[in-house]
Scaffold this motif. Structure first.
Motif: not given
Length: 286
Positions: A183, A186, A235, A237-240, A243
């Protein structure tokens, strides 16, 4: 990894220009050759004692010669807009939209008749070769970007071959989402903004989204570039499962040093050419 911005910035490179960076003569000569016949026809006007009359007669007989006129003014377009007192004119040089006499007026008022009539130039083919060479200098920024991308790709390719990973070039955020179910809403504003990454390395556990650029010249755009990449890093930093990595370099950053430092402080993965050559990929790709 604790790093010092001042020390890191001191290792930036002044240039990565190779021999092909300065002028692409192959492209220049190809552009000139495409209109060489028409330019040689127009050469008959050089030194004319009645150039306006001779021009109209010539373009009536050889209307294709009109397509050469924009490049005589260092313009890459089939159309040229002119504000003439209370009139607005658009001259089309590919599909004539005016009387040939109107094109004669254009030649006179732009100074091209004077240039040719008084033999200030001797040969239009040589003249256009010079114009094309000058215009080609505008492409150096793009060539510099490609050189940096090629440099980064050479390290990525070698690393992926050694470790059995795949990498992809010029991949859109939407394609990353669809291919690996990651996802990125963001950073793409829920697909309202198309974001394209220069490279994506996919390992068993993560997709590394990579940008690469080099700036040899200074400019205000670099401040916006630094802010933009800082926002992406925040933004991300919240993505799983993903990187964000940015490789950048060049003395152009001297004018935007403060903004770059702010981005450096907010980014986990921002590196330069020295980092690449020192094997940073082995440390950050898992």
């Amino acid at each position: 990894m604790n790093r010092n911005f001042k020390e890191w910035f001191s290792t930036f490179s002044p240039s990565i220009s190779d021999y092909s960076y300065y002028t692409d003569f192959e492209k220049i000569l190809k552009n000139v050759d495409s209109i060489k016949v028409e330019l040689n026809i127009l050469n008959s006007l050089i030194g004319s004692n009645n150039i306006s009359h001779d021009f109209i007669d010539l373009v009536k007989k050889y209307p294709d010669t009109l397509k050469c006129i924009p490049i005589l003014l260092a313009v890459r377009s089939n159309e040229i807009f002119i504000k003439d007192k209370d009139k607005e004119l658009i001259y089309n040089f590919n599909k004539p939209n005016m009387n040939f006499s109107d094109y004669g007026i254009f030649m006179e008022k732009t100074g091209l008749f004077s240039l040719m009539e008084k033999s200030k130039i001797k040969d239009l083919v040589d003249y256009v070769t010079g114009v094309e060479t000058g215009l080609d200098s505008n492409s150096r920024k793009n060539r510099g970007g490609h050189i940096m991308e090629n440099l980064v790709e050479s390290h990525i390719s070698k690393y992926c071959q050694e470790h059995g990973f795949e990498y992809f070039k010029e991949m859109r955020s939407r394609d990353v989402e669809l291919k690996w179910n990651i996802d990125l809403g963001d950073i793409s504003n829920n697909d309202k903004v198309i974001k394209r990454f220069d490279f994506v390395i996919k390992t068993n556990t993560c997709a590394y989204l990579i940008e690469a650029n080099f700036y040899s010249s200074q400019g205000s755009k670099l401040n916006e570039t630094a802010r933009s990449y800082k926002n992406i890093a925040i933004e991300m930093k919240n993505v799983e499962g993903a990187e964000f990595i940015w490789f950048t370099d060049g003395y152009g950053w001297k004018s935007a040093r403060n903004n770059l430092e702010e981005t450096f402080d907010n980014m986990k993965h921002i590196y330069n050419i020295k980092d690449l050559n020192s094997g940073i990929l082995d440390e950050i790709i898992v």
